[in-house]
Enzyme design. Structure first.
Site, PDB file in Angstrom:
ATOM      1  N   LYS A 223       0.859  -1.192   0.000  1.00 46.20           N
ATOM      2  CA  LYS A 223       0.000   0.000   0.000  1.00 46.20           C
ATOM      3  C   LYS A 223       0.886   1.229   0.000  1.00 46.20           C
ATOM      4  O   LYS A 223       1.976   1.221   0.573  1.00 46.20           O
ATOM      5  CB  LYS A 223      -0.911   0.010   1.231  1.00 46.20           C
ATOM      6  CG  LYS A 223      -1.963   1.109   1.234  1.00 46.20           C
ATOM      7  CD  LYS A 223      -3.121   0.860   0.285  1.00 46.20           C
ATOM      8  CE  LYS A 223      -4.149  -0.003   0.899  1.00 46.20           C
ATOM      9  NZ  LYS A 223      -5.349  -0.246   0.170  1.00 46.20           N
TER      10      LYS A 223
ATOM     11  N   GLY B 255     -20.031   6.563   4.435  1.00 52.87           N
ATOM     12  CA  GLY B 255     -19.033   6.844   3.399  1.00 52.87           C
ATOM     13  C   GLY B 255     -19.682   6.873   2.028  1.00 52.87           C
ATOM     14  O   GLY B 255     -20.403   5.938   1.661  1.00 52.87           O
TER      15      GLY B 255
ATOM     16  N   GLY C 209     -17.855   7.570  -0.924  1.00 55.51           N
ATOM     17  CA  GLY C 209     -16.823   7.552  -1.964  1.00 55.51           C
ATOM     18  C   GLY C 209     -17.218   6.493  -2.985  1.00 55.51           C
ATOM     19  O   GLY C 209     -18.375   6.054  -3.036  1.00 55.51           O
ATOM     20  N   ASN C 210     -16.266   6.058  -3.757  1.00 57.54           N
ATOM     21  CA  ASN C 210     -16.530   5.066  -4.807  1.00 57.54           C
ATOM     22  C   ASN C 210     -17.182   3.801  -4.241  1.00 57.54           C
ATOM     23  O   ASN C 210     -18.180   3.308  -4.784  1.00 57.54           O
ATOM     24  CB  ASN C 210     -15.187   4.754  -5.497  1.00 57.54           C
ATOM     25  CG  ASN C 210     -15.284   3.580  -6.432  1.00 57.54           C
ATOM     26  OD1 ASN C 210     -15.321   2.428  -6.008  1.00 57.54           O
ATOM     27  ND2 ASN C 210     -15.349   3.850  -7.722  1.00 57.54           N
TER      28      ASN C 210
ATOM     29  N   GLY D 199     -18.781   3.158  -1.217  1.00 57.40           N
ATOM     30  CA  GLY D 199     -20.102   3.367  -0.617  1.00 57.40           C
ATOM     31  C   GLY D 199     -21.162   3.571  -1.693  1.00 57.40           C
ATOM     32  O   GLY D 199     -22.249   2.990  -1.643  1.00 57.40           O
ATOM     33  N   TYR D 200     -20.818   4.386  -2.685  1.00 60.72           N
ATOM     34  CA  TYR D 200     -21.778   4.668  -3.750  1.00 60.72           C
ATOM     35  C   TYR D 200     -22.190   3.380  -4.480  1.00 60.72           C
ATOM     36  O   TYR D 200     -23.374   3.067  -4.618  1.00 60.72           O
ATOM     37  CB  TYR D 200     -21.192   5.680  -4.767  1.00 60.72           C
ATOM     38  CG  TYR D 200     -22.064   5.819  -5.992  1.00 60.72           C
ATOM     39  CD1 TYR D 200     -23.170   6.667  -5.977  1.00 60.72           C
ATOM     40  CD2 TYR D 200     -21.830   5.054  -7.138  1.00 60.72           C
ATOM     41  CE1 TYR D 200     -24.013   6.758  -7.086  1.00 60.72           C
ATOM     42  CE2 TYR D 200     -22.667   5.137  -8.242  1.00 60.72           C
ATOM     43  CZ  TYR D 200     -23.751   5.988  -8.217  1.00 60.72           C
ATOM     44  OH  TYR D 200     -24.594   6.060  -9.306  1.00 60.72           O
TER      45      TYR D 200
HETATM   46  N1  GLU Z   1      -7.220   0.001  -2.859  1.00 65.27           N
HETATM   47  C1  GLU Z   1      -8.026  -1.155  -3.069  1.00 65.27           C
HETATM   48  C2  GLU Z   1      -8.018  -2.038  -1.845  1.00 65.27           C
HETATM   49  O1  GLU Z   1      -7.776  -1.597  -0.743  1.00 65.27           O
HETATM   50  C3  GLU Z   1      -7.673  -1.884  -4.360  1.00 65.27           C
HETATM   51  C4  GLU Z   1      -6.279  -2.410  -4.444  1.00 65.27           C
HETATM   52  C5  GLU Z   1      -5.890  -2.944  -5.824  1.00 65.27           C
HETATM   53  O2  GLU Z   1      -6.725  -2.981  -6.703  1.00 65.27           O
HETATM   54  O3  GLU Z   1      -4.721  -3.294  -5.976  1.00 65.27           O
HETATM   55  O4  GLU Z   1      -8.331  -3.200  -1.908  1.00 65.27           O
END
Ligand code: GLU
Length: 424
Positions: free
Chosen positions: A108, A220, A222-223, A225-226
């Site tokens: 991450k 939430g 965002g993407n 929640g929506y």
């Molecule tokens: N950020 C998203 C997650 O937390 C997607 C991660 C990804 O597609 O690599 O799962």
């Protein structure tokens, strides 16, 4: 305040005990040592022009474990990003990718910035600087970033473009969540919310839950929640409230997602919107968490539900669409009240699953239809729920989180063992 990485360590520790029949004590100890810290955390200073002024921002990429394949995980832009947070989020990605049996490890990234008041060119500058500073550690067979909080397809496009400029070759599989025209996948935008809906649907079917009689609140907008709301409403569930960081819009019987979206884009916040509508009332975030509904779906950030507010929760089911929204002390309280928690590493794995589909398409150069993506995502999510529910019953595990961890960790540990990482 619960440190997210401490939460992860608690979850790791409490799940390993279910693997005693599968691995030797030495293997479990060696694996625990490796999994208790990320392989590495890269920290860089980004020098970027924001509003014409040279500014220094802190950026991180935490690479947790790559026994199952290249590191994989999003990049978030948020003022609260910290080293501890990206470490936890990268570890949760390792667990998540293995829960849905993807050939990936966990990573991450994050930049410490509140992007709300930035211009488009400021954001582009940050994306390009991130790629320049991190390009040595990224690649389609090394570490594959994706969108996360406050990032989306445009950010991925800028990052990919800069990455390709620096490295000198086209490499669409180095980032996922890209625009379609740059090698993105159909269905990636809605994938996390849709995946969460599939998991909930699988659970609901196993319990004979009837959509029209089931009420939900979502924290939430965002993407994730929506899109979760969109699919839950389509299936006939009653979504009574949905919040953003200012608070929630509440409807007596069921929200209308188009109406709520319009109010949000017109007034920017639900608090402001609530002053201009008489169809919806307003609730604070604390009031939202305490609403008398069947399902509470936190879809925002970590630690939405902690030991401090867990006792106010009245919902019988918590669907974790965000990463780490329920702290371990809150979880203990909720489980003892009989609340069922469907864990983040399963519920929000739809995003990375379609990222995997996108990466496969990039590598093969052959692109799928939206219905193929939906069908394969549904199979993955229903399949994962089924395997975890079976393991939960077989090993007499009391929570879905521990069952999901036990399933996932067994795969990671087995991969590390075959690789010879656990010693003799
Ligand atoms: N950020 C998203 C997650 O937390 C997607 C991660 C990804 O597609 O690599 O799962």
């Amino acid at each position: 305040m619960n440190s997210p990485f401490d939460s992860y360590l608690t979850q790791l520790e409490s799940s390993l005990k279910f693997l005693k029949e599968d691995f030797s004590e030495n293997d479990i100890e060696a694996a625990k040592k490796i999994l208790s810290r990320p392989d590495r955390v890269i920290e860089k200073i980004l020098k970027v022009k924001l509003g014409g002024t040279e500014t220094k921002l802190i950026a991180y990429r935490s690479q947790h474990n790559n026994a199952l394949g290249p590191y994989k995980g999003g990049i978030r832009f948020h003022q609260n990003v910290s080293k501890d947070e990206v470490k936890a989020l990268s570890a949760w990605m390792s667990v998540k990718c293995s829960v849905v049996e993807l050939p990936y490890g966990g990573a991450k990234g994050g930049v410490v910035i509140d992007p709300k008041n930035l211009t488009e060119s400021d954001i582009e500058n940050i994306c390009r600087a991130f790629s320049r500073e991190m390009h040595d550690y990224i690649g389609e067979k090394v570490d594959i970033p994706a969108p996360d909080v406050n990032t989306g397809e445009q950010e991925m496009a800028w990052m990919l473009d800069e990455y390709e400029k620096v490295t000198g070759f086209k490499s669409p599989g180095a980032f996922t969540g890209k625009p379609l025209v740059l090698g993105g996948s159909k269905g990636r935008t809605e994938a996390t919310g849709l995946g969460g809906f599939y998991v909930f649907d699988a659970y609901a079917k196993s319990r004979n839950i009837i959509p029209s009689k089931t009420t939900i609140v979502v924290q939430g907008f965002g993407n994730v929640g929506y899109w979760f709301c969109y699919f839950a409403l389509k299936a006939g569930y009653k979504v009574l409230a949905i919040s953003d960081s200012s608070g929630a819009l509440v409807h007596k019987t069921c929200v209308d997602i188009d109406e709520v979206s319009e109010l949000k884009s017109k007034y920017r916040s639900f608090l402001e919107a609530s002053k201009h509508t008489n169809k919806y009332s307003f609730a604070t975030n604390d009031e939202l968490l305490a609403m008398n509904v069947d399902v509470l779906a936190p879809a925002a950030l970590e630690n939405a539900i902690t030991g401090k507010n867990a006792n106010f929760v009245k919902a019988k089911i918590i669907l974790e669409l965000a990463n780490g929204p329920v702290s371990p002390d809150a979880e203990t309280k909720l489980l003892s009240k009989g609340v069922e928690i469907l864990p983040d590493v399963l519920c929000n794995a739809g995003g990375v699953t379609v990222s995997y589909f996108e990466w496969s398409q990039n590598i093969s150069g052959y692109y799928w239809s939206k219905s193929q993506v939906y069908k394969r995502l549904s199979k993955k999510m229903f399949g994962a729920f089924d395997k975890i529910a079976k393991l939960k019953a077989l090993k007499n595990i009391s929570s879905y989180r521990q069952a999901a961890y036990a399933f996932s960790l067994a795969r990671i540990i087995s991969a590390m063992k075959f690789r010879g990482w656990l010693g003799k």
